[in-house]
Design a protein around this motif. Structure first.
Motif, mmCIF file in Angstrom:
data_model
loop_
_atom_site.group_PDB
_atom_site.id
_atom_site.type_symbol
_atom_site.label_atom_id
_atom_site.label_comp_id
_atom_site.label_asym_id
_atom_site.label_seq_id
_atom_site.Cartn_x
_atom_site.Cartn_y
_atom_site.Cartn_z
ATOM 1 N N PHE A 48 0.857 -1.174 0.000
ATOM 2 C CA PHE A 48 0.000 0.000 0.000
ATOM 3 C C PHE A 48 0.896 1.228 0.000
ATOM 4 O O PHE A 48 1.828 1.324 0.798
ATOM 5 C CB PHE A 48 -0.890 -0.015 1.245
ATOM 6 C CG PHE A 48 -1.945 1.038 1.264
ATOM 7 C CD1 PHE A 48 -3.212 0.783 0.752
ATOM 8 C CD2 PHE A 48 -1.688 2.293 1.796
ATOM 9 C CE1 PHE A 48 -4.198 1.760 0.765
ATOM 10 C CE2 PHE A 48 -2.676 3.276 1.805
ATOM 11 C CZ PHE A 48 -3.928 3.008 1.291
ATOM 12 N N THR A 49 0.620 2.159 -0.911
ATOM 13 C CA THR A 49 1.429 3.365 -1.031
ATOM 14 C C THR A 49 0.551 4.591 -0.929
ATOM 15 O O THR A 49 -0.552 4.631 -1.474
ATOM 16 C CB THR A 49 2.166 3.391 -2.388
ATOM 17 O OG1 THR A 49 3.058 2.270 -2.443
ATOM 18 C CG2 THR A 49 2.962 4.677 -2.574
ATOM 19 N N LYS A 50 1.016 5.591 -0.201
ATOM 20 C CA LYS A 50 0.316 6.875 -0.160
ATOM 21 C C LYS A 50 1.341 7.997 -0.267
ATOM 22 O O LYS A 50 2.412 7.937 0.335
ATOM 23 C CB LYS A 50 -0.490 7.020 1.131
ATOM 24 C CG LYS A 50 -1.319 8.311 1.171
ATOM 25 C CD LYS A 50 -2.233 8.393 2.365
ATOM 26 C CE LYS A 50 -2.906 9.754 2.423
ATOM 27 N NZ LYS A 50 -3.741 9.900 3.637
ATOM 28 N N THR A 51 0.978 9.001 -1.053
ATOM 29 C CA THR A 51 1.844 10.164 -1.236
ATOM 30 C C THR A 51 1.339 11.301 -0.354
ATOM 31 O O THR A 51 0.137 11.523 -0.247
ATOM 32 C CB THR A 51 1.849 10.585 -2.719
ATOM 33 O OG1 THR A 51 2.353 9.486 -3.477
ATOM 34 C CG2 THR A 51 2.712 11.802 -2.954
ATOM 35 N N TYR A 52 2.262 11.977 0.295
ATOM 36 C CA TYR A 52 1.945 13.108 1.168
ATOM 37 C C TYR A 52 2.698 14.342 0.674
ATOM 38 O O TYR A 52 3.636 14.246 -0.125
ATOM 39 C CB TYR A 52 2.388 12.811 2.604
ATOM 40 C CG TYR A 52 1.768 11.608 3.261
ATOM 41 C CD1 TYR A 52 0.588 11.722 3.978
ATOM 42 C CD2 TYR A 52 2.390 10.360 3.193
ATOM 43 C CE1 TYR A 52 0.028 10.618 4.624
ATOM 44 C CE2 TYR A 52 1.834 9.253 3.823
ATOM 45 C CZ TYR A 52 0.658 9.387 4.542
ATOM 46 O OH TYR A 52 0.116 8.302 5.163
ATOM 47 N N PHE A 53 2.309 15.487 1.197
ATOM 48 C CA PHE A 53 2.965 16.762 0.877
ATOM 49 C C PHE A 53 3.304 17.438 2.196
ATOM 50 O O PHE A 53 2.444 17.540 3.068
ATOM 51 C CB PHE A 53 2.012 17.626 0.043
ATOM 52 C CG PHE A 53 2.562 18.973 -0.306
ATOM 53 C CD1 PHE A 53 3.436 19.126 -1.373
ATOM 54 C CD2 PHE A 53 2.206 20.098 0.436
ATOM 55 C CE1 PHE A 53 3.950 20.375 -1.693
ATOM 56 C CE2 PHE A 53 2.728 21.350 0.115
ATOM 57 C CZ PHE A 53 3.592 21.491 -0.954
ATOM 58 N N LEU A 54 4.543 17.842 2.373
ATOM 59 C CA LEU A 54 4.966 18.447 3.639
ATOM 60 C C LEU A 54 4.729 19.956 3.623
ATOM 61 O O LEU A 54 5.429 20.693 2.921
ATOM 62 C CB LEU A 54 6.451 18.161 3.912
ATOM 63 C CG LEU A 54 6.944 18.624 5.276
ATOM 64 C CD1 LEU A 54 6.340 17.784 6.400
ATOM 65 C CD2 LEU A 54 8.466 18.598 5.348
ATOM 66 N N THR A 55 3.738 20.411 4.386
ATOM 67 C CA THR A 55 3.435 21.851 4.448
ATOM 68 C C THR A 55 4.344 22.541 5.474
ATOM 69 O O THR A 55 4.905 21.900 6.366
ATOM 70 C CB THR A 55 1.969 22.089 4.853
ATOM 71 O OG1 THR A 55 1.783 21.614 6.194
ATOM 72 C CG2 THR A 55 1.017 21.368 3.922
#
Lengths: 247, 247
Positions: free
Chosen positions: B8-15
């Motif tokens: 399972f893969t999920k992409t995040y964005f670092l704010t």
């Protein structure tokens, strides 16, 4: 995600991991969502953090008032809608409405923001920002403005030294950390019996890693508590917690 | 979001709001993502929190080892990929790989989970859970398993009383809060000079609101610190922080 340019709505889902010991949305998460939705709306105009940072400026939160008729429960969808009510040279007034999965209004938020220059830490004149003037919404806010909070001189007090994880990217104490410190002046038993119907909080003076301040708590009226976090001369943060017994 | 059922893969964005004072992804946020991605993968099989809760059971994190070659920077995309390596009656071994926006591996994680009965707080036999047996992946984990952590008997110590916001939906001290307490044993100046290359942490005994425990810190080797959070008889949490100087 956006309804129109003057209003911005985002839907969230409350996971179990996010819940407080009473199985509901924590007040600290409401505060995080307030910052999130404001940032997203400003970014949608292309005038958020990324734009100001080029000029070494950024939005900071000055005052927040939150009123919740009920808090979202575990596995519940909820939404935040935000809009600008007014602004002047120094402050922008941004309001919010919180709705449950059926669209019923369950809470309201009033916030006051300012732009500071990161080098001088001084307020920047925002009256020249045309995108604010052009995006004032006539929508009404469901809650009353923040009351005037005076220094807390009665009650109990305890010292607190700010730690590494209290500090954020700006190297100052984070908004949510002030709120946690204030909430931690009350025991689990009180939170199990009561919830915060209305929070008023004002961020008055920046705090750095290693600062030791005093937390004052006047809970002579246990359902209307006044708190402040002070150094020897000024308040860094003042707050008012209006509690209601759980149904 | 999912690549296949075993991974399972999920992409995040670092704010910016999420960053630490060093303008990068905090170790506490890595820990939160570890829990998030594990929960999402389990939920994708229909066997996560929601399913077990019907039987008053739930997954709890027993050990976590995190190794980061570098941390994501502000406004950077990153992804977590997770899979199960193995399991036995008591424990499930779940690994993770962290990649940057270009797909380069920048970190690895090994976690050990168990299922407990919420009423008795005792471990549940998971060997009957077919969905685990059927979803073992042959993928290799880039980091070595956790070392054996002994009681910390040398060095400095300080008491800590657990507060309301340290507790989560299970009414026990939250995983991330133990980590914060441990990180706060070191000053901002150390974090500015060094970062954690490898974290080993074991959650051994549950902690409740109001418990006063002792934090032991053996930093005789300042780049390989051993810590534990103990009551008079047992360790609630033990950890090892391997620091590297910033480049």
């Amino acid at each position: 995600m956006t309804s129109n340019i003057k209003e911005f709505t985002k839907t969230y889902f409350l996971t179990a991991d996010e819940c407080n010991p009473e199985q509901e949305m924590p007040l600290t998460l409401v505060m995080s969502r307030v910052i999130d939705i404001a940032t997203l709306h400003a970014n949608a105009w292309g005038v958020g953090y990324a734009k100001l940072i080029e000029e070494n400026q950024g939005w900071v939160l000055s005052r927040v008032t939150i009123e919740m008729d009920r808090y979202p429960q575990v596995n519940e969808e909820y939404s935040f809608t935000t809009w600008i009510e007014d602004y002047n040279r120094h402050f922008s007034q941004r309001n919010m409405e919180i709705r449950d999965k059926d669209g019923a209004v369950i809470g309201g938020v009033r916030t006051i923001w300012m732009v500071i220059n990161y080098a001088t830490r001084e307020s920047v004149d925002i009256s020249k920002l045309a995108y604010i003037r052009d995006n004032i919404s006539a929508r009404k806010c469901p809650i009353t403005p923040q009351s005037r909070m005076r220094p807390v001189t009665e009650g109990r007090s305890v010292p607190y030294t700010f730690q590494y994880t209290d500090c954020d990217v700006n190297r100052h104490v984070n908004t949510v950390r002030y709120l946690e410190l204030l909430m931690n002046q009350f025991p689990l038993e009180k939170w199990d019996k009561e919830q915060v119907h209305r929070l008023e909080i004002a961020f008055m003076h920046e705090t750095r890693f290693g600062d030791t301040l005093t937390v004052h708590v006047d809970d002579s009226d246990p359902l209307d508590c006044k708190l402040s976090i002070d150094d020897a001369t000024v308040s860094h943060c003042r707050a008012r917690f209006v509690f209601t017994p759980r149904g």
